[in-house]
Design a protein around this motif. Sequence first.
Motif, short mmCIF file in Angstrom:
data_model
loop_
_atom_site.label_atom_id
_atom_site.label_comp_id
_atom_site.label_asym_id
_atom_site.label_seq_id
_atom_site.Cartn_x
_atom_site.Cartn_y
_atom_site.Cartn_z
N ASN A 140 0.86 -1.18 0.00
CA ASN A 140 0.00 0.00 0.00
C ASN A 140 0.90 1.23 0.00
OD1 ASN A 140 -2.59 -1.18 0.06
ND2 ASN A 140 -2.34 -1.62 2.23
N ILE A 141 0.92 1.93 -1.12
CA ILE A 141 1.73 3.14 -1.23
C ILE A 141 0.86 4.33 -0.84
CG2 ILE A 141 3.12 4.61 -2.73
CD1 ILE A 141 3.61 2.21 -4.53
N VAL A 142 1.38 5.13 0.07
CA VAL A 142 0.66 6.31 0.54
C VAL A 142 1.31 7.54 -0.09
CG1 VAL A 142 -0.02 7.67 2.54
CG2 VAL A 142 0.04 5.17 2.69
N PHE A 143 0.49 8.33 -0.77
CA PHE A 143 0.93 9.57 -1.41
C PHE A 143 0.24 10.73 -0.70
CE2 PHE A 143 1.10 6.32 -4.68
CZ PHE A 143 2.34 6.54 -5.26
N LYS A 144 0.95 11.87 -0.60
CA LYS A 144 0.36 13.04 0.05
C LYS A 144 0.69 14.29 -0.75
CE LYS A 144 0.60 11.08 4.65
NZ LYS A 144 1.01 11.26 6.03
N GLY A 145 -0.16 15.30 -0.57
CA GLY A 145 0.11 16.58 -1.19
C GLY A 145 -0.91 17.61 -0.77
N ARG A 146 -0.56 18.87 -0.99
CA ARG A 146 -1.48 20.00 -0.76
C ARG A 146 -1.95 20.43 -2.13
NH1 ARG A 146 -2.21 22.33 3.74
NH2 ARG A 146 -2.19 24.48 3.01
N VAL A 147 -3.27 20.42 -2.32
CA VAL A 147 -3.84 20.58 -3.65
C VAL A 147 -4.91 21.68 -3.64
CG1 VAL A 147 -5.08 19.35 -5.47
CG2 VAL A 147 -3.44 18.12 -4.07
N PRO A 148 -4.92 22.51 -4.68
CA PRO A 148 -5.99 23.51 -4.77
C PRO A 148 -7.36 22.83 -4.87
CG PRO A 148 -4.23 24.03 -6.31
CD PRO A 148 -3.94 22.65 -5.76
N LYS A 149 -8.29 23.28 -4.06
CA LYS A 149 -9.64 22.72 -4.07
C LYS A 149 -10.27 22.85 -5.45
CE LYS A 149 -14.08 22.88 -1.66
NZ LYS A 149 -14.96 23.05 -2.80
N ALA A 150 -9.96 23.93 -6.17
CA ALA A 150 -10.51 24.13 -7.52
C ALA A 150 -10.09 23.00 -8.45
CB ALA A 150 -10.05 25.48 -8.07
N ASP A 151 -8.86 22.51 -8.33
CA ASP A 151 -8.41 21.39 -9.16
C ASP A 151 -9.12 20.10 -8.77
OD1 ASP A 151 -6.76 23.13 -10.49
OD2 ASP A 151 -4.90 22.40 -9.56
N LEU A 152 -9.30 19.88 -7.47
CA LEU A 152 -10.04 18.69 -7.03
C LEU A 152 -11.47 18.73 -7.56
CD1 LEU A 152 -8.90 18.32 -3.31
CD2 LEU A 152 -8.19 16.94 -5.26
N ASP A 153 -12.09 19.90 -7.52
CA ASP A 153 -13.46 20.03 -8.03
C ASP A 153 -13.54 19.64 -9.51
OD1 ASP A 153 -14.44 20.88 -5.57
OD2 ASP A 153 -14.33 23.01 -6.09
N LYS A 154 -12.53 20.01 -10.29
CA LYS A 154 -12.53 19.71 -11.73
C LYS A 154 -12.38 18.22 -12.02
CE LYS A 154 -10.57 24.16 -13.09
NZ LYS A 154 -9.36 24.83 -13.60
N LEU A 155 -11.70 17.49 -11.13
CA LEU A 155 -11.42 16.07 -11.34
C LEU A 155 -12.36 15.15 -10.57
CD1 LEU A 155 -7.53 16.28 -11.04
CD2 LEU A 155 -8.86 16.04 -13.15
N ASN A 156 -13.07 15.67 -9.60
CA ASN A 156 -13.86 14.86 -8.68
C ASN A 156 -14.92 14.03 -9.41
OD1 ASN A 156 -14.69 13.79 -6.27
ND2 ASN A 156 -15.62 15.67 -5.51
N ALA A 157 -14.93 12.74 -9.10
CA ALA A 157 -15.93 11.78 -9.60
C ALA A 157 -15.89 11.60 -11.12
CB ALA A 157 -17.33 12.17 -9.14
N LYS A 158 -14.77 11.93 -11.73
CA LYS A 158 -14.63 11.78 -13.19
C LYS A 158 -13.68 10.64 -13.53
CE LYS A 158 -15.67 16.53 -14.33
NZ LYS A 158 -15.21 17.75 -14.96
N GLU A 159 -13.74 10.20 -14.77
CA GLU A 159 -12.78 9.25 -15.26
C GLU A 159 -11.51 10.04 -15.58
OE1 GLU A 159 -12.53 5.95 -18.73
OE2 GLU A 159 -14.36 6.11 -17.56
N CYS A 160 -10.41 9.63 -14.99
CA CYS A 160 -9.16 10.37 -15.11
C CYS A 160 -8.05 9.46 -15.60
CB CYS A 160 -8.75 10.95 -13.75
SG CYS A 160 -9.91 12.16 -13.11
#
Length: 166
Positions: A140-160
């Motif tokens: 189990n690889i754990v990744f972390k980061g600080r991300v703009p909420k606006a970018d998360l909103d654009k990708l959320n629940a989409k096929e990426c």
Amino acid sequence: MMKKAIFSFAIAAVAALMVACGGNKTDNNAGDAKQEAYTFSVQNNITGTTGTANCHIPDLGAPMSFEVAGEGDILDVTATVKVTHRDKSELADEPRATTELWISGRQDDNKDTQITLTADEEMQKQIIEWLSQPAGTELNIVFKGRVPKADLDKLNAKECTNTLVL
């Protein structure tokens, strides 16, 4: 003495009235105003690997899960990716100094949005050990980061496009 007793009684009555009428009241609606936790997900799992010749070691399709914390415009994102060492794969190159997870998607305006999460130093040591393990070994690889909420909103629940960079 009678005046002192009446005065004390008056103060006690005012204090009781204030408590009864809410003068010392706690906000019982504070829980109602509590902000719901932000959730982030994508529709698919790991879709590709890149980085070094070692990128062929993990099976594609590794499942991912996300946790988001914080408030405001920048959020703390943690992603866990369960990788399995593929058959007939062996360590081919010196491992990269960092391992990353790229999540990207094309927007309606034909521009790409990408977030990058990174494995920390301790996780990187575990990844290097895992790269030389036999087929079938999971990590189990754990990744972390600080991300703009606006970018998360654009990708959320989409096929990426979800790329593991080894």
